[in-house]
Design an enzyme around this catalytic site. Structure first.
Site, PDB file in Angstrom:
ATOM      1  N   LYS A  13      22.795  31.481  26.812  1.00 68.01           N
ATOM      2  CA  LYS A  13      21.657  31.829  27.546  1.00 68.01           C
ATOM      3  C   LYS A  13      20.741  30.222  27.331  1.00 68.01           C
ATOM      4  CE  LYS A  13      19.264  34.994  25.744  1.00 68.01           C
ATOM      5  NZ  LYS A  13      20.086  35.374  24.733  1.00 68.01           N
ATOM      6  N   ARG A  88      13.406  41.613  27.157  1.00 65.05           N
ATOM      7  CA  ARG A  88      14.421  42.301  26.501  1.00 65.05           C
ATOM      8  C   ARG A  88      14.464  43.780  26.434  1.00 65.05           C
ATOM      9  NH1 ARG A  88      15.483  37.197  22.833  1.00 65.05           N
ATOM     10  NH2 ARG A  88      17.282  37.621  21.718  1.00 65.05           N
ATOM     11  N   ARG A 122      27.819  28.163  14.627  1.00 57.41           N
ATOM     12  CA  ARG A 122      26.916  27.110  15.132  1.00 57.41           C
ATOM     13  C   ARG A 122      25.664  26.737  14.288  1.00 57.41           C
ATOM     14  NH1 ARG A 122      23.020  30.869  19.587  1.00 57.41           N
ATOM     15  NH2 ARG A 122      21.949  31.843  17.940  1.00 57.41           N
ATOM     16  N   ARG A 151      20.147  28.851  11.284  1.00 57.17           N
ATOM     17  CA  ARG A 151      19.132  29.997  11.643  1.00 57.17           C
ATOM     18  C   ARG A 151      19.244  31.084  10.428  1.00 57.17           C
ATOM     19  NH1 ARG A 151      18.707  31.219  17.895  1.00 57.17           N
ATOM     20  NH2 ARG A 151      18.354  33.537  17.007  1.00 57.17           N
ATOM     21  N   ARG A 162      22.494  42.297  15.765  1.00 50.17           N
ATOM     22  CA  ARG A 162      21.539  41.602  16.894  1.00 50.17           C
ATOM     23  C   ARG A 162      22.179  42.053  18.327  1.00 50.17           C
ATOM     24  NH1 ARG A 162      21.322  35.733  15.556  1.00 50.17           N
ATOM     25  NH2 ARG A 162      20.177  35.300  17.368  1.00 50.17           N
TER      26      ARG A 162
HETATM   27  P1  AMP Z   1      16.682  34.181  20.549  1.00 49.84           P
HETATM   28  O1  AMP Z   1      16.493  32.846  19.930  1.00 49.84           O
HETATM   29  O2  AMP Z   1      16.428  34.614  21.993  1.00 49.84           O
HETATM   30  O3  AMP Z   1      18.267  34.560  19.893  1.00 49.84           O
HETATM   31  O4  AMP Z   1      15.597  35.327  19.529  1.00 49.84           O
HETATM   32  C1  AMP Z   1      15.500  35.370  18.481  1.00 49.84           C
HETATM   33  C2  AMP Z   1      14.941  36.601  17.972  1.00 49.84           C
HETATM   34  O5  AMP Z   1      13.544  36.218  18.536  1.00 49.84           O
HETATM   35  C3  AMP Z   1      15.300  37.805  18.507  1.00 49.84           C
HETATM   36  O6  AMP Z   1      16.291  38.428  17.696  1.00 49.84           O
HETATM   37  C4  AMP Z   1      14.065  38.753  18.336  1.00 49.84           C
HETATM   38  O7  AMP Z   1      13.952  39.120  16.999  1.00 49.84           O
HETATM   39  C5  AMP Z   1      13.003  37.714  18.904  1.00 49.84           C
HETATM   40  N1  AMP Z   1      12.825  37.771  20.091  1.00 49.84           N
HETATM   41  C6  AMP Z   1      12.911  36.739  20.941  1.00 49.84           C
HETATM   42  N2  AMP Z   1      12.487  37.396  22.436  1.00 49.84           N
HETATM   43  C7  AMP Z   1      12.146  38.600  22.388  1.00 49.84           C
HETATM   44  C8  AMP Z   1      11.781  39.475  23.235  1.00 49.84           C
HETATM   45  N3  AMP Z   1      11.572  39.330  24.417  1.00 49.84           N
HETATM   46  N4  AMP Z   1      11.238  40.700  22.741  1.00 49.84           N
HETATM   47  C9  AMP Z   1      11.379  40.811  21.409  1.00 49.84           C
HETATM   48  N5  AMP Z   1      11.805  40.049  20.601  1.00 49.84           N
HETATM   49  C10 AMP Z   1      11.954  38.818  20.754  1.00 49.84           C
END
Ligand code: AMP
Length: 204
Positions: A13, A88, A122, A151, A162
């Site tokens: 993404k 999400r 990664r 991370r 996740r």
């Molecule tokens: P990402 O970088 O998109 O993988 O997001 C990392 C983390 O941020 C996720 O595992 C969630 O803990 C949190 N997060 C990101 N976007 C959302 C969202 N729209 N709703 C809830 N938690 C989010």
């Protein structure tokens, strides 16, 4: 034009969002980056956000919706927005509809095996969030100059958690949007360029 990209963690993404935002002149909003930025400062909110992100859990709907709304108020929305990682949950999708008209929803499909492998292989930029495959590394700095780091949620165990969270809480959005005329699904197992071509092929 406003676009939502849906996909499991490490579905590509973020990479596709950067390329699409550039091609279609869109503002890229990554809620993961937004949350990590807030969490990098010292505050009660940062501690709260850490308690979810660091355990692979979604932050509560009310909080993320509030943060997205605040962020939207600060930017120029005229040229269009690319949502990466938001909504999400179905509740987030229903709320988003109240303040933004969505033209396209693109789902990037990948398997659990690919997600785990990609996450384990990664490393990410601590500032801009760009990710690199470990085989691409030439040093420990991102092209933007900031330090690369693993991370905290990019471990094999949390990758599986996740992915599960994705299927339980986010995947129902696909059902929700399935009859929407702007909904498309693309094969995320292919190369970055191929996936980009697939997405550009459905966005007019
Ligand atoms: P990402 O970088 O998109 O993988 O997001 C990392 C983390 O941020 C996720 O595992 C969630 O803990 C949190 N997060 C990101 N976007 C959302 C969202 N729209 N709703 C809830 N938690 C989010």
């Amino acid at each position: 034009m406003n676009i939502i990209l849906i996909g499991a963690p490490a579905s590509g993404k973020g990479t596709q969002a950067v390329k699409l935002a550039q091609k279609f002149n869109l503002v890229h909003i990554s809620t993961g980056d937004l949350l990590r930025n807030i969490a990098s400062e010292k505050s009660d909110l940062a501690d709260e956000i850490h308690s979810f992100i660091d355990n692979g859990k979604l932050v509560p709907d009310e909080l993320i919706i509030k943060l997205v709304k605040e962020h939207l108020n600060k930017i120029d929305q005229k040229s269009g927005i690319l949502f990466d990682g938001f909504p999400r949950t179905v509740f987030q999708a229903q709320q988003l509809e109240k303040f933004v008209n969505i033209d396209y929803v693109v789902e990037i499909k990948v398997s659990l095996e690919s997600v785990v492998k990609r996450i384990c292989d990664r490393i990410s930029c601590s500032k801009c969030g760009r990710t690199y495959h470990i085989s691409q590394l030439k040093g420990d700095l991102c092209e933007c100059g900031a330090k690369l780091q693993k991370r905290v949620d990019d471990t094999e165990e949390l990758a599986k958690d996740r992915y599960q969270v994705y299927y339980n809480q986010t995947y129902p959005i696909v059902e929700y949007y399935k009859n929407f005329k702007g909904y498309h699904s693309v094969d995320g197992e292919k190369s970055v360029d191929d996936v980009f071509e697939q997405i550009c092929g459905v966005i007019k």
